[in-house]
Design an enzyme around this catalytic site. Structure first.
Site, mmCIF file in Angstrom:
data_model
loop_
_atom_site.group_PDB
_atom_site.id
_atom_site.type_symbol
_atom_site.label_atom_id
_atom_site.label_comp_id
_atom_site.label_asym_id
_atom_site.label_seq_id
_atom_site.Cartn_x
_atom_site.Cartn_y
_atom_site.Cartn_z
ATOM 1 N N ASP A 122 -0.444 -16.924 -8.460
ATOM 2 C CA ASP A 122 -0.779 -17.703 -9.639
ATOM 3 C C ASP A 122 -2.209 -18.218 -9.575
ATOM 4 O O ASP A 122 -2.758 -18.424 -8.488
ATOM 5 C CB ASP A 122 0.178 -18.889 -9.773
ATOM 6 N N GLU A 177 7.840 -10.128 1.300
ATOM 7 C CA GLU A 177 9.237 -9.784 1.506
ATOM 8 C C GLU A 177 9.313 -8.267 1.592
ATOM 9 O O GLU A 177 9.040 -7.586 0.611
ATOM 10 C CB GLU A 177 10.099 -10.287 0.348
ATOM 11 N N GLN A 226 0.204 -22.726 1.977
ATOM 12 C CA GLN A 226 0.955 -22.191 3.116
ATOM 13 C C GLN A 226 0.061 -21.436 4.078
ATOM 14 O O GLN A 226 -0.912 -20.806 3.684
ATOM 15 C CB GLN A 226 2.100 -21.304 2.636
ATOM 16 N N ALA A 235 4.933 2.666 1.497
ATOM 17 C CA ALA A 235 6.051 3.022 0.625
ATOM 18 C C ALA A 235 6.523 4.444 0.920
ATOM 19 O O ALA A 235 7.726 4.729 0.917
ATOM 20 C CB ALA A 235 5.635 2.888 -0.834
ATOM 21 N N ARG A 236 5.607 5.325 1.222
ATOM 22 C CA ARG A 236 5.969 6.714 1.533
ATOM 23 C C ARG A 236 6.720 6.815 2.853
ATOM 24 O O ARG A 236 7.439 7.781 3.081
ATOM 25 C CB ARG A 236 4.715 7.582 1.565
ATOM 26 N N ARG A 285 0.862 -1.184 0.000
ATOM 27 C CA ARG A 285 0.000 0.000 0.000
ATOM 28 C C ARG A 285 0.900 1.236 0.000
ATOM 29 O O ARG A 285 1.938 1.274 0.663
ATOM 30 C CB ARG A 285 -0.925 -0.009 1.217
ATOM 31 N N SER A 286 0.518 2.251 -0.723
ATOM 32 C CA SER A 286 1.400 3.396 -0.966
ATOM 33 C C SER A 286 1.794 4.151 0.300
ATOM 34 O O SER A 286 2.884 4.707 0.370
ATOM 35 C CB SER A 286 0.762 4.348 -1.979
ATOM 36 N N THR A 287 0.942 4.158 1.307
ATOM 37 C CA THR A 287 1.309 4.857 2.550
ATOM 38 C C THR A 287 2.577 4.267 3.144
ATOM 39 O O THR A 287 3.447 4.994 3.620
ATOM 40 C CB THR A 287 0.158 4.781 3.569
#
Length: 179
Positions: free
Chosen positions: A119, A129, A169, A107-108, A103-105
Site C-alpha cells: 500500500d 507467503e 515490520q 514458479a516454474r 519471479r517466474s523461475t
C-alpha cells in the site's frame, strides 16, 4: 501507470522510494527484484484435531509457527506453505503502490505465492507467503532474488497512508488476529 526502470531509478535518487540495502541490479525493466532474508516460518504439526481460529489470540497463532532465523538454507517440503521475508527494507511514497509477484523461475520450479499488495506509504520488509506445489522439496538460500515488485503510480496521493498491523515490520510478521 506502471513505473519503468527510469521512473524507479529517479524515485530512488530523489529518495522518494527508499530501499535498504540497495543493489544496482535490483532495478529491472519495470520493477524491482527482492532478495530473500535468512528467515523462514514453518507451520507446526498441531495434530489432525486442531482447528485454527484466526479470530482467537496472537498467542494461539504464535503456537502454530516455528520461526528459524539466520539460516544458511531453507527447505520447503512438497505441498508445504511457509512464510519468508525480503532482506530489503523499503519505504514507499504516498502516491505509489506495489504488486509483489514471485519471479517466474521459481514458479516454474513449482512454487507459488499469493499476490501481495504494498500500500501507498508502507514501510518495512515484505513477508511472503510461499507454497511448494512440486512433488519434491525445494531448497532456497538467503540473498537469492526471489520476488519482483511492480510499482504503479496513483492518480493522486492517498489521503490515508498505510498504518496497518504490518507497518514497520522487520523480518517475518505472523498473521494478525482477524476482528
Amino acid at each position: 501507470m506502471i513505473l519503468s526502470d527510469y521512473d524507479i531509478n529517479g524515485m530512488i535518487q530523489m529518495k522518494r522510494l527508499i530501499i535498504r540495502p540497495f543493489y544496482n541490479d535490483m532495478v529491472r525493466e519495470n520493477g524491482i527484484d527482492m532478495r530473500l532474508a535468512s528467515e523462514i516460518a514453518h507451520h507446526k504439526d498441531m495434530g489432525s484435531d486442531f482447528v485454527m481460529d484466526p479470530m482467537s489470540s496472537n498467542e494461539d497463532i504464535k503456537k502454530c509457527f516455528k520461526i528459524k532465523r539466520n539460516v544458511k538454507e531453507m527447505v520447503i517440503a512438497s505441498r508445504e506453505q511457509v512464510l519468508l521475508t525480503t532482506s530489503e527494507y523499503m519505504e514507499v511514497p504516498d502516491d505509489v503502490a506495489g504488486f509483489v509477484e514471485l519471479r517466474s523461475t521459481w514458479a516454474r520450479h513449482g512454487l507459488s505465492m499469493p499476490p501481495t499488495i504494498i500500500d501507498a506509504g508502507f514501510k518495512g520488509t515484505i513477508t511472503l507467503e510461499v507454497i511448494n506445489n512440486a512433488p519434491y522439496a525445494i531448497k532456497l538460500r538467503p540473498k537469492q532474488r526471489f520476488a519482483h515488485i511492480i510499482f504503479v503510480k496513483l492518480q493522486n496521493k492517498t489521503g490515508n497512508t498505510y498504518a496497518g498491523f504490518y507497518k514497520g515490520q522487520r523480518g517475518i510478521k505472523l498473521p494478525q488476529v482477524l476482528k
